[in-house]
Design an enzyme around this catalytic site. Structure first.
Site, PDB file in Angstrom:
ATOM      1  N   HIS A  86      -3.460  -4.206   0.408  1.00 49.70           N
ATOM      2  CA  HIS A  86      -2.388  -5.034   0.969  1.00 49.70           C
ATOM      3  C   HIS A  86      -3.046  -6.155   1.768  1.00 49.70           C
ATOM      4  O   HIS A  86      -3.209  -6.046   2.990  1.00 49.70           O
ATOM      5  CB  HIS A  86      -1.473  -4.187   1.842  1.00 49.70           C
ATOM      6  CG  HIS A  86      -0.242  -4.894   2.318  1.00 49.70           C
ATOM      7  ND1 HIS A  86       0.956  -4.241   2.528  1.00 49.70           N
ATOM      8  CD2 HIS A  86      -0.005  -6.189   2.633  1.00 49.70           C
ATOM      9  CE1 HIS A  86       1.864  -5.104   2.959  1.00 49.70           C
ATOM     10  NE2 HIS A  86       1.301  -6.293   3.035  1.00 49.70           N
ATOM     11  N   GLU A 114      -0.238  -5.107  -2.889  1.00 45.77           N
ATOM     12  CA  GLU A 114       0.987  -5.175  -2.100  1.00 45.77           C
ATOM     13  C   GLU A 114       0.987  -6.437  -1.244  1.00 45.77           C
ATOM     14  O   GLU A 114      -0.075  -6.955  -0.893  1.00 45.77           O
ATOM     15  CB  GLU A 114       1.090  -3.972  -1.156  1.00 45.77           C
ATOM     16  CG  GLU A 114       1.126  -2.633  -1.831  1.00 45.77           C
ATOM     17  CD  GLU A 114       1.239  -1.499  -0.828  1.00 45.77           C
ATOM     18  OE1 GLU A 114       1.573  -0.389  -1.255  1.00 45.77           O
ATOM     19  OE2 GLU A 114       0.990  -1.719   0.379  1.00 45.77           O
ATOM     20  N   HIS A 169       3.938   5.395   2.666  1.00 49.62           N
ATOM     21  CA  HIS A 169       3.934   5.095   4.095  1.00 49.62           C
ATOM     22  C   HIS A 169       4.034   6.394   4.883  1.00 49.62           C
ATOM     23  O   HIS A 169       5.045   7.078   4.875  1.00 49.62           O
ATOM     24  CB  HIS A 169       5.054   4.145   4.525  1.00 49.62           C
ATOM     25  CG  HIS A 169       4.663   3.329   5.739  1.00 49.62           C
ATOM     26  ND1 HIS A 169       4.088   2.086   5.654  1.00 49.62           N
ATOM     27  CD2 HIS A 169       4.735   3.612   7.055  1.00 49.62           C
ATOM     28  CE1 HIS A 169       3.841   1.616   6.870  1.00 49.62           C
ATOM     29  NE2 HIS A 169       4.222   2.533   7.742  1.00 49.62           N
ATOM     30  N   HIS A 180      -3.549   5.209   5.425  1.00 56.58           N
ATOM     31  CA  HIS A 180      -3.942   5.537   6.792  1.00 56.58           C
ATOM     32  C   HIS A 180      -4.374   6.999   6.911  1.00 56.58           C
ATOM     33  O   HIS A 180      -5.474   7.302   7.406  1.00 56.58           O
ATOM     34  CB  HIS A 180      -2.799   5.238   7.755  1.00 56.58           C
ATOM     35  CG  HIS A 180      -3.168   5.439   9.194  1.00 56.58           C
ATOM     36  ND1 HIS A 180      -3.710   4.436   9.973  1.00 56.58           N
ATOM     37  CD2 HIS A 180      -3.110   6.532   9.987  1.00 56.58           C
ATOM     38  CE1 HIS A 180      -3.955   4.895  11.189  1.00 56.58           C
ATOM     39  NE2 HIS A 180      -3.597   6.169  11.227  1.00 56.58           N
TER      40      HIS A 180
END
Length: 255
Positions: free
Chosen positions: A49, A81, A202, A226
């Site tokens: 991203h 993204e 996410h 993450h």
């Protein structure tokens, strides 16, 4: 290596690898090396991203990854993204990834935190979706779990939705958790009924991925960054990849 069509593909988001690298000028940790180790361990996709401020993934990373995947891993999906009204379309035109995920983030926010809204976003998205598809690139729209919007997403021309799963992750362990998860399952069914395929991403992690995939049927791809990189700091890229694949396999076995 390929992923059976009945399984959910694991796409590793490498943004946080680049974030650590960018704190020094030594070129480590290497984004390309991270991609290679994850793919060798069985990951079937790579996600980046790139934001306009290059706080993590930089332009050269996108081009370097496109070249690596094209030459060494042609079966692996490359997903870029970003906001198509910022810098995403330049990368789509130059690299022609397998998938472009349109995300309505601002240039200043730290991470994506909401999906597109219909009908208000429809007309400005329509020509960019058409252009992207004309380049041979699949379009996925980042969406909140709102079943009523899925038909409008299909009408604007998108191929997939990526369900924004922070709400699911945040609800875990609360009294609302079953209701929240049911909303995601309902949204996935509405998307599929409209003719869309479904991705998710996410705040998915080893702790919550299996339960999500058990409840939300037919997810084609999960994009995880993450939590993946946090786990890799302790376990290494290869072991982390294999454990996320285990989570996917366990969800599949339960169906």
């Amino acid at each position: 290596m390929t992923t059976p069509s009945s399984l959910t593909a694991l796409s590793v988001n490498l943004n946080k690898v680049a974030l650590v690298r960018n704190t020094r000028h030594l070129g480590i940790p290497s984004v390309l090396r991270a991609a290679t180790l994850c793919l060798q361990a069985g990951a079937t996709g790579i996600t980046v991203h790139p934001r306009p401020d290059e706080r993590h993934i930089r332009a050269h990373d996108v081009h370097d990854l496109a070249a690596l995947l094209s030459s060494d891993w042609p079966q692996v999906e490359f997903n870029i993204e970003g906001n198509p009204f910022h810098n995403l379309m330049d990368f789509v035109r130059a690299c022609r990834p397998h998938q472009a995920t349109f995300v309505p983030d601002s240039e200043t926010q730290s991470t994506s935190d909401h999906g597109w809204s219909f009908p208000s976003d429809a007309e400005r998205l329509r020509p960019l979706i058409a252009e992207t598809q004309a380049l041979g690139v699949r379009v996925s729209l980042f969406m909140d779990p709102i079943p009523e919007m899925m038909a409008a997403v299909k009408a604007v021309g998108a191929d997939r939705v990526e369900l924004y799963t922070e709400g699911y992750a945040a609800s875990r362990g609360s009294a609302r958790a079953p209701e929240v998860l049911a909303r995601y399952a309902e949204t996935a069914r509405a998307a599929q009924a409209a003719g869309l395929e479904v991705n998710a991403g996410h705040d998915l992690s080893r702790d919550n991925l299996t339960d999500f995939l058990r409840a939300v049927q037919g997810v084609k791809e999960v994009s995880i960054g993450h939590a993946f990189v946090a786990d890799a700091l302790e376990l290494g890229y290869a072991a982390t990849t294999r454990d996320y694949l285990r989570c996917i396999d366990e969800a599949q076995a339960a169906k």
